[in-house]
Design a protein around this motif. Structure first.
Motif, mmCIF file in Angstrom:
data_model
loop_
_atom_site.group_PDB
_atom_site.id
_atom_site.type_symbol
_atom_site.label_atom_id
_atom_site.label_comp_id
_atom_site.label_asym_id
_atom_site.label_seq_id
_atom_site.Cartn_x
_atom_site.Cartn_y
_atom_site.Cartn_z
ATOM 1 N N GLY A 246 0.793 -1.223 0.000
ATOM 2 C CA GLY A 246 0.000 0.000 0.000
ATOM 3 C C GLY A 246 0.823 1.269 0.000
ATOM 4 O O GLY A 246 0.274 2.370 0.080
ATOM 5 N N SER A 247 2.153 1.130 -0.114
ATOM 6 C CA SER A 247 3.014 2.316 -0.085
ATOM 7 C C SER A 247 3.175 2.958 -1.456
ATOM 8 O O SER A 247 3.834 3.991 -1.582
ATOM 9 C CB SER A 247 4.399 1.950 0.473
ATOM 10 N N GLY A 248 2.594 2.350 -2.498
ATOM 11 C CA GLY A 248 2.629 2.962 -3.824
ATOM 12 C C GLY A 248 3.603 2.332 -4.798
ATOM 13 O O GLY A 248 3.904 2.921 -5.841
ATOM 14 N N PRO B 99 7.237 7.365 3.371
ATOM 15 C CA PRO B 99 5.943 7.993 3.689
ATOM 16 C C PRO B 99 5.796 9.324 2.969
ATOM 17 O O PRO B 99 6.775 10.035 2.726
ATOM 18 C CB PRO B 99 6.017 8.189 5.208
ATOM 19 N N LEU B 100 4.569 9.668 2.627
ATOM 20 C CA LEU B 100 4.302 10.936 1.972
ATOM 21 C C LEU B 100 4.607 12.090 2.927
ATOM 22 O O LEU B 100 4.420 11.980 4.142
ATOM 23 C CB LEU B 100 2.842 11.007 1.525
ATOM 24 N N ASN C 111 -0.983 9.497 8.206
ATOM 25 C CA ASN C 111 0.382 9.235 8.676
ATOM 26 C C ASN C 111 1.365 8.950 7.533
ATOM 27 O O ASN C 111 2.300 8.164 7.680
ATOM 28 C CB ASN C 111 0.378 8.061 9.666
ATOM 29 N N GLY C 112 1.136 9.550 6.380
ATOM 30 C CA GLY C 112 2.054 9.382 5.256
ATOM 31 C C GLY C 112 1.886 8.097 4.478
ATOM 32 O O GLY C 112 2.643 7.840 3.534
ATOM 33 N N TYR C 113 0.906 7.282 4.840
ATOM 34 C CA TYR C 113 0.676 6.000 4.161
ATOM 35 C C TYR C 113 -0.071 6.271 2.856
ATOM 36 O O TYR C 113 -1.187 6.783 2.858
ATOM 37 C CB TYR C 113 -0.127 5.084 5.078
ATOM 38 N N ALA D 154 -3.676 5.043 2.424
ATOM 39 C CA ALA D 154 -4.589 5.742 3.326
ATOM 40 C C ALA D 154 -4.877 7.153 2.823
ATOM 41 O O ALA D 154 -6.011 7.647 2.938
ATOM 42 C CB ALA D 154 -4.001 5.790 4.735
ATOM 43 N N PHE D 155 -3.872 7.819 2.263
ATOM 44 C CA PHE D 155 -4.066 9.160 1.707
ATOM 45 C C PHE D 155 -5.131 9.140 0.611
ATOM 46 O O PHE D 155 -6.040 9.981 0.589
ATOM 47 C CB PHE D 155 -2.738 9.686 1.155
ATOM 48 N N GLN D 156 -5.025 8.174 -0.297
ATOM 49 C CA GLN D 156 -6.000 8.074 -1.382
ATOM 50 C C GLN D 156 -7.368 7.633 -0.861
ATOM 51 O O GLN D 156 -8.412 8.148 -1.281
ATOM 52 C CB GLN D 156 -5.500 7.086 -2.442
#
Length: 361
Positions: A47-49, A201-202, A230-232, A235-237
């Protein structure tokens, strides 16, 4: 608020808002075009991209008329798949053999698309000779690699072609410990020289700015949303997608109250779509360690809970740090890296929860 939803939490797709990655992508492509000799590994927690990163690279390279960009799947017959796709892109008449028939019979041997054809190594060498004469190059992308027979076969053939100075490059993604297992294979030690790109992390400010751009410049909302992710990357998306859809559906303006209204949906979706898979794919010992550190984050304390020695438990500590699920904190403690992961771990120990996972020490 924007008319179209700019968030895409689907794994592997390149979302319209693609933070923090373009500079790294540009540098990687520049290194390839300047003849970087070693393969690239893109690693990070699920999930980190990683896959979106790989997809974006493929999109850019496919626009280069001098590049044959080939995407391969980690499965048996990987070299034949590479030859088939190169023949197709190279315009060879032999590509018709691969494309028309599900299986080919040569003498007493029946070959399917899942098996390696005889002399595939020689075929690949001939292809690379021709591509090199054209002044072009090949970039191979493989998602989710591990120490499988298919990937070992591919890596050895890649190394053979590279030693002959053919213009061939490889970009592979994988979970950190699985990539390390592959690199440490005694027959593939050349992979230890690979360039490793870790999905970080973002940046918090970048997330806040992106959320503000979408949600009417509301700083309070953007600030809280960034804190919840938290930069994940996933989760951001995910949070942006759920919140955007909710506001559109209810015809509401961004506010903290409206954000709180979708928190439970965000949490349960995060647990279902990401954390269940993450928790299930680690070993039983890893799961015991992840549960132990919920209330006992210090090494000596978690070792006592697990009923093991400190040196034994420290191996699991390192494994979880390498996989990106925990990180060192203060006074010898560790903490979870993913947002709300502590809440998920709590749920795994709740017999009434759908996420319950029995752990016996």
């Amino acid at each position: 608020m924007q008319e179209r939803n700019p968030f895409n939490p689907t794994f592997g797709n390149v979302p319209p808002i693609f933070l923090d990655k373009q500079k790294v992508i540009d540098e990687l492509i520049d290194e390839i075009q300047n003849g970087y000799p070693q393969p690239f590994f893109v690693t990070g927690v699920r999930g980190s991209g990683k896959t979106s990163f790989l997809t974006r690279i493929s999109q850019i390279l496919n626009e280069d008329p001098n590049c044959y960009c080939v995407d391969l799947i980690n499965e048996e017959g990987i070299l034949t798949s590479l030859a088939r796709k190169l023949y197709r892109d190279h315009g060879s008449k032999l590509s018709k053999i691969f494309n028309v028939f599900e299986s080919i019979k040569i003498g007493a041997v029946t070959l399917t698309k899942e098996t390696e054809i005889p002399n595939v190594e020689e075929m690949l060498e001939e292809l690379m000779q021709s591509i090199q004469k054209q002044g072009k190059y090949v970039v191979i992308t493989v998602d989710e690699v591990n120490d499988s027979k298919a990937i070992r076969s591919f890596a050895q053939q890649y190394n053979s072609l590279k030693r002959q100075n053919y213009p061939i490059y490889a970009i592979m993604t994988g979970l950190p410990d699985l990539v390390l297992d592959l690199q440490n294979n005694e027959r593939l030690t050349f992979l230890l020289r690979s360039r490793k790109i870790v999905m970080q992390p973002l940046d918090n400010l970048d997330m806040e700015n992106a959320y503000q751009d979408v949600f009417d410049g509301n700083f309070e909302v953007a600030h809280q949303m960034a804190g919840l992710t938290n930069g994940y990357s996933y989760a951001f998306q995910l949070l942006g997608d759920i919140y955007f859809r909710y506001l559109k559906r209810q015809q509401l303006s961004p506010s903290l109250d409206n954000l709180n209204a979708i928190f439970n949906q965000y949490e349960i979706t995060l647990f279902n779509n990401a954390y269940q898979k993450i928790f299930a794919e680690v070993s039983e010992g890893d799961r015991k360690y992840l549960v132990a550190i919920l209330d006992h984050p210090q090494l000596s304390a978690s070792a006592q809970v697990m009923g093991k020695g400190v040196s034994y438990v420290s191996q699991y500590r390192k494994r979880m740090i390498d996989r990106g699920l925990v990180q060192p904190s203060t006074y010898g403690k560790v903490r979870y890296t993913l947002p709300l992961f502590d809440k998920f771990i709590e749920q795994t120990q709740n017999p009434n929860s759908e996420f319950f996972w029995e752990i016996n020490y």
